[in-house]
Design a protein around this motif. Structure first.
Motif, PDB file in Angstrom:
ATOM      1  N   LEU A  96       0.822  -1.212   0.000  1.00 45.81           N
ATOM      2  CA  LEU A  96       0.000   0.000   0.000  1.00 45.81           C
ATOM      3  C   LEU A  96       0.853   1.257   0.000  1.00 45.81           C
ATOM      4  O   LEU A  96       0.405   2.313  -0.458  1.00 45.81           O
ATOM      5  N   VAL A  97       2.098   1.147   0.494  1.00 44.59           N
ATOM      6  CA  VAL A  97       2.981   2.320   0.443  1.00 44.59           C
ATOM      7  C   VAL A  97       3.217   2.707  -1.008  1.00 44.59           C
ATOM      8  O   VAL A  97       3.115   3.874  -1.390  1.00 44.59           O
ATOM      9  N   ASP A  98       3.509   1.697  -1.828  1.00 50.09           N
ATOM     10  CA  ASP A  98       3.699   1.949  -3.262  1.00 50.09           C
ATOM     11  C   ASP A  98       2.427   2.527  -3.873  1.00 50.09           C
ATOM     12  O   ASP A  98       2.472   3.488  -4.647  1.00 50.09           O
ATOM     13  N   VAL A  99       1.310   1.923  -3.524  1.00 51.81           N
ATOM     14  CA  VAL A  99       0.042   2.340  -4.109  1.00 51.81           C
ATOM     15  C   VAL A  99      -0.211   3.808  -3.803  1.00 51.81           C
ATOM     16  O   VAL A  99      -0.526   4.605  -4.695  1.00 51.81           O
ATOM     17  N   PHE A 100      -0.014   4.185  -2.546  1.00 51.19           N
ATOM     18  CA  PHE A 100      -0.299   5.575  -2.176  1.00 51.19           C
ATOM     19  C   PHE A 100       0.727   6.531  -2.762  1.00 51.19           C
ATOM     20  O   PHE A 100       0.485   7.707  -2.906  1.00 51.19           O
ATOM     21  N   GLU A 101       1.898   6.013  -3.113  1.00 51.23           N
ATOM     22  CA  GLU A 101       2.910   6.895  -3.681  1.00 51.23           C
ATOM     23  C   GLU A 101       2.622   7.262  -5.131  1.00 51.23           C
ATOM     24  O   GLU A 101       2.814   8.402  -5.532  1.00 51.23           O
TER      25      GLU A 101
END
Lengths: 412, 254
Positions: free
Chosen positions: B203-208
C-alpha cells in the motif's frame, strides 16, 4: 530530456580505450560468459603437448589429415548446435548421417544416378528424419532425449537394412570421393584465401560503417584490426603449410593445397552464422533456448522454431553423411555410428555451446571439432590404444560440460 | 474525470465449480495509475488475464475506447494496445537489452535484422523514460539488477506505443532504491498519457504513485475509489472486509 546528455557523453567517452575493452572482456568472463576461450586455450595446449611428444604431429601431412578427419564430426556438430541452443539434444544425428550417406551411395552406385540429384534426395531424407523428430518433440511433446534415443536405434536399423547383406556398398563417383580426398591447387588455395580474407574485411568494415552512420557506438578500431589481422595471419600460415608437399612419394602422387572439404565447411559456417545472428529465426532460437515462456509471450511460435531446429540438424547430418562416404569410399552399417555422435556433441560443448540452451555459435563446432580430432589424432600417433583415446575424449567432454555448468552458476 | 479507455462491466469467470470473478466492474483511465489491490485469491491475476485475453470471461462486457470489443486471445489484446508486464519477467537472460525490447517484433531490412535502427529506437525509448541506470544497452539481461530488469520489461511495453500497460507486482522483489526507480518510471508512464494498471500488495507503493485504487474482495469489486479521497485504513478495510463506510465508488454507477 536534457538529463540524457551527460549519459550519452559518458558512453562515448568510455568507448575508445583498449583498457576499457579489456576490462569489459574480463567482466564478461567473470560473469560466466567464457565463450570459446577454453577451446582455444585447450587447442593450443594440446598442440604444444603433442608436438613435443611426437615428431610427426606438426607436419603438413598430419595437419591436412586432421582437417579431413574432423570434417564429418564438425558438420554434425554444426547441426547439433541448432538443437543444443534450444536446450534439446539429437542423439540420432550420427545415424541420420549414416542413413543419408547410404541413400546417396545406393542411388549413385546401384541405380547409376548423377551425384547431384542423389545428394538432393539424401538431403531430403535428412529433412524428413528431422521433420519426424521435430514433430514428435515439439507437437507431441515427447522429450527430445527419448525421441532421438529411439531414433538412434531406428535409424541404425534403417542403415543396416539399406546396407544390406554384403554390409558395405562402395562408391566410385569421382566428385563424391574428391570431397575428402582431393585438394585445391596451391595457386587456387591462395586465391581462395585472398577472396575469403577480402570478404571478411569488407563485411567487418561495412558493419562499422553502418553503426557509425546510425550514430551508434562501434567496436574499438584498434581491437578490430588486431583481431582481424591475427585471424587472417593464422589462416595464411595454415594455407601456407597446406600448400607444402606432403606426399611421401612425389613421383607417384603429389599432395598439396587446401583439402576440398574446407571450403564446404566454411560455406556452412558462413550460412549458419548468418542464419543465427542476422535473421529473426536465429534470434528466436536463442530466445526459446534462453527463456521459452518469455519467447512464447513475445508471440514467437515456439513449436515451429523447435521443429525447424531438428530439421536443420538432420539436414546438416545428411551433408556429414556425404563427407563420411567420401572419406570411406563406401557406406557400411557403422557409417556415422560408433563414437561419431558423442564426438559431435563433445565438439559443440567443448567449443563453448551450452547444454542448457541459449548459448552457442557455429564456430564452436569447428574449434571443438578440432580439439576432439587433435586428441584422437595425437594420441593415435603416440601409439595409445583406442580405449585410452575414448577415456581421454570422454573426460575432456566432461570437463567442458562441467565448465559450462559452473559458468552458468557464476553467471547467476 | 476523462473518459475511461478500458471498461469492464459485470465480468464473470468460473473455473469448474469455483466462481473466481463475480460481476466485476473496472475502469481504466488514460494518464492515470489505477492500482488493483486485493488479498491473495481475490481474483487479481484472473482479472488481469481476462483483460490480456489469456482467459475469456464467461460473461460480461469489455469496452475499449468507448466501443464494445471481444478479446479472444493475447493477440487481440496486443492489437488493441494492451501490454502486460508479468511478475516473473518475460525476459531472455541470454539476450541483450535491445534484443529483448524487440523480441518477437524485430525490425528487418529484407531478410536480415536491422540492428542499427533497433538499437537507436531502444536508446530513444530508454532516454524518453529517463532511464539512466543502464551502462550499455548491448549488455545481456543476465547482468542487470532486478530494478533494471523491471525497467527493461516496462520499456518493452512502452516501445510499441501501447495505450494500456498492466504491471503485475513490479516492485515485489526489489530493494528500496530500486523500488523508488521503478515507481518513478510508473509515474512517468502515466504522465505520458498511458493508462497504467498497477497490481500491488504494497500500500505504500500504491499511495505513492496511484491516482485511483480498485479493491477486489473474494472475486467482487469492493470499490474503485479516488486515492486522494480515502485513507489507508479505508483501503485496508476494502481489501479485508470488502466494504468501508464513506467511500465514493467511481468505477461503476452502482
Amino acid at each position: 530530456m536534457s538529463t540524457q546528455t551527460p549519459e550519452t557523453a559518458q558512453e562515448t567517452l568510455a568507448a575508445p580505450s583498449l583498457k576499457s575493452a579489456a576490462a569489459d572482456y574480463w567482466a564478461r568472463i567473470k560473469s560466466g560468459d567464457i565463450g570459446s576461450l577454453p577451446a582455444v586455450l585447450g587447442l593450443v595446449a594440446l598442440c604444444i603437448v603433442f608436438t613435443s611428444m611426437s615428431s610427426s604431429f606438426l607436419t603438413p601431412g598430419n595437419f591436412a589429415n586432421l582437417l579431413t578427419q574432423a570434417a564429418g564430426v564438425i558438420v554434425i556438430a554444426m547441426g547439433l548446435i541448432f538443437v543444443l541452443l534450444l536446450g534439446d539434444i539429437d542423439l540420432s544425428a550420427g545415424y541420420s548421417a549414416g542413413v543419408s550417406g547410404a541413400v546417396l551411395v545406393i542411388l549413385v552406385s546401384n541405380h547409376h544416378w548423377n551425384w547431384v540429384p542423389a545428394l538432393l534426395v539424401a538431403i531430403v531424407a535428412g529433412v524428413l528424419m528431422g521433420l519426424v523428430i521435430g514433430w514428435l518433440v515439439s507437437y507431441v511433446g515427447v522429450p527430445s532425449f527419448v525421441v532421438t534415443l529411439a531414433m538412434f536405434l531406428a535409424f541404425q536399423g534403417i542403415l543396416l537394412l539399406l546396407a544390406g547383406e554384403g554390409g558395405t556398398i562402395a562408391i566410385e563417383d569421382k566428385t563424391v570421393i574428391a570431397i575428402e580426398n582431393s585438394n585445391m591447387k596451391p595457386l587456387i588455395s591462395w586465391l581462395f584465401f585472398l577472396i575469403c580474407a577480402a570478404l571478411y574485411v569488407l563485411s567487418g568494415l561495412r558493419k562499422m560503417a553502418v553503426r557509425r552512420k546510425a550514430g551508434l557506438k562501434t567496436e574499438l578500431v584498434q581491437l578490430w584490426v588486431f583481431k582481424t589481422v591475427g585471424l587472417l595471419a593464422l589462416c595464411a600460415v595454415a594455407v601456407f603449410s597446406l600448400n607444402l608437399e606432403r606426399s611421401n612419394n612425389v613421383k607417384l602422387v603429389s599432395l598439396k593445397g587446401i583439402p576440398d572439404v574446407v571450403p564446404l565447411i566454411l560455406a556452412i559456417l558462413v550460412v549458419g552464422t548468418f542464419f543465427l545472428s542476422r535473421t529473426s529465426y536465429g534470434r528466436h532460437l536463442y530466445a526459446v533456448g534462453g527463456n521459452t515462456e518469455a519467447a512464447r509471450r513475445s508471440g514467437i511460435d515456439v513449436k515451429r522454431v523447435r521443429l525447424f531446429a531438428f530439421v536443420i540438424c538432420s539436414s546438416l547430418a545428411a551433408i556429414a553423411g556425404l563427407i563420411f562416404v567420401s572419406r570411406a569410399n563406401s557406406v557400411s552399417p557403422t557409417t556415422g555410428g560408433n563414437s561419431t555422435l558423442l564426438y559431435a556433441v563433445g565438439a559443440a560443448v567443448i567449443g563453448g555451446t551450452s547444454l542448457f540452451g541459449g548459448k552457442g555459435k557455429m564456430r564452436d563446432a569447428i574449434l571443438g571439432g578440432l580439439v576432439v580430432a587433435v586428441i584422437d589424432n595425437g594420441m593415435g600417433l603416440l601409439g595409445y590404444a583406442a580405449g585410452i583415446k575414448y577415456i581421454v575424449t570422454g573426460l575432456v567432454l566432461l570437463v567442458s560440460a562441467g565448465v559450462d555448468a559452473l559458468s552458468r552458476k557464476g553467471g547467476n | 474525470m476523462s473518459e475511461a479507455i478500458l471498461s469492464l462491466r459485470n465480468i464473470n469467470k468460473s473455473f469448474g465449480a469455483v466462481h473466481v470473478l463475480r460481476g466485476v466492474d473496472l475502469d481504466i483511465y488514460p494518464g492515470q495509475v489505477t492500482a488493483l489491490v486485493g488479498d491473495n485469491g481475490a481474483g487479481k491475476s484472473t482479472l488481469i488475464k481476462c483483460i490480456a485475453g489469456i482467459y475469456t470471461p464467461d460473461s460480461g462486457e469489455y469496452h475499449f475506447d468507448g466501443k464494445p470489443v471481444t478479446v479472444n486471445g493475447p493477440r487481440d489484446a496486443t492489437a488493441l494496445g494492451i501490454e502486460v508486464v508479468y511478475q516473473d519477467l518475460a525476459l531472455c537472460d541470454n539476450l541483450d537489452i535491445v534484443h529483448n525490447l524487440f523480441l518477437g517484433r524485430e525490425k528487418k531490412k529484407g531478410v536480415t535484422l536491422d540492428e542499427a535502427s533497433m538499437e537507436q529506437l531502444a536508446r530513444q525509448t530508454l532516454d524518453g523514460l529517463s532511464v539512466r541506470t543502464v551502462k550499455s544497452i548491448r549488455q545481456t539481461v543476465a547482468s542487470l539488477s532486478g530494478g533494471q530488469r523491471q525497467t527493461v520489461a516496462i520499456a518493452r511495453a512502452v516501445l510499441w506505443n501501447n495505450k494500456v500497460v498492466i504491471l503485475d507486482e513490479p516492485t515485489a522483489a526489489l530493494g528500496v532504491s530500486q523500488t523508488e526507480q521503478v515507481l518513478n518510471l510508473v509515474r512517468r508512464l502515466a504522465d505520458a498519457g498511458i493508462a497504467v494498471v498497477l497490481i500491488s500488495h504494497n500500500l505504500v507503493d500504491v499511495f505513492e504513485v496511484a491516482d485511483n485504487v480498485a479493491a477486489l474482495y473474494l472475486g467482487t469489486m469492493a470499490a474503485q475509489v479516488k486515492l486522494n479521497e480515502v485513507s489507508r485504513n479505508q483501503v485496508i478495510e476494502l481489501i479485508t472486509t470488502g466494504k468501508s463506510a464513506g467511500v465514493t465508488n467511481i468505477g461503476a454507477n452502482k
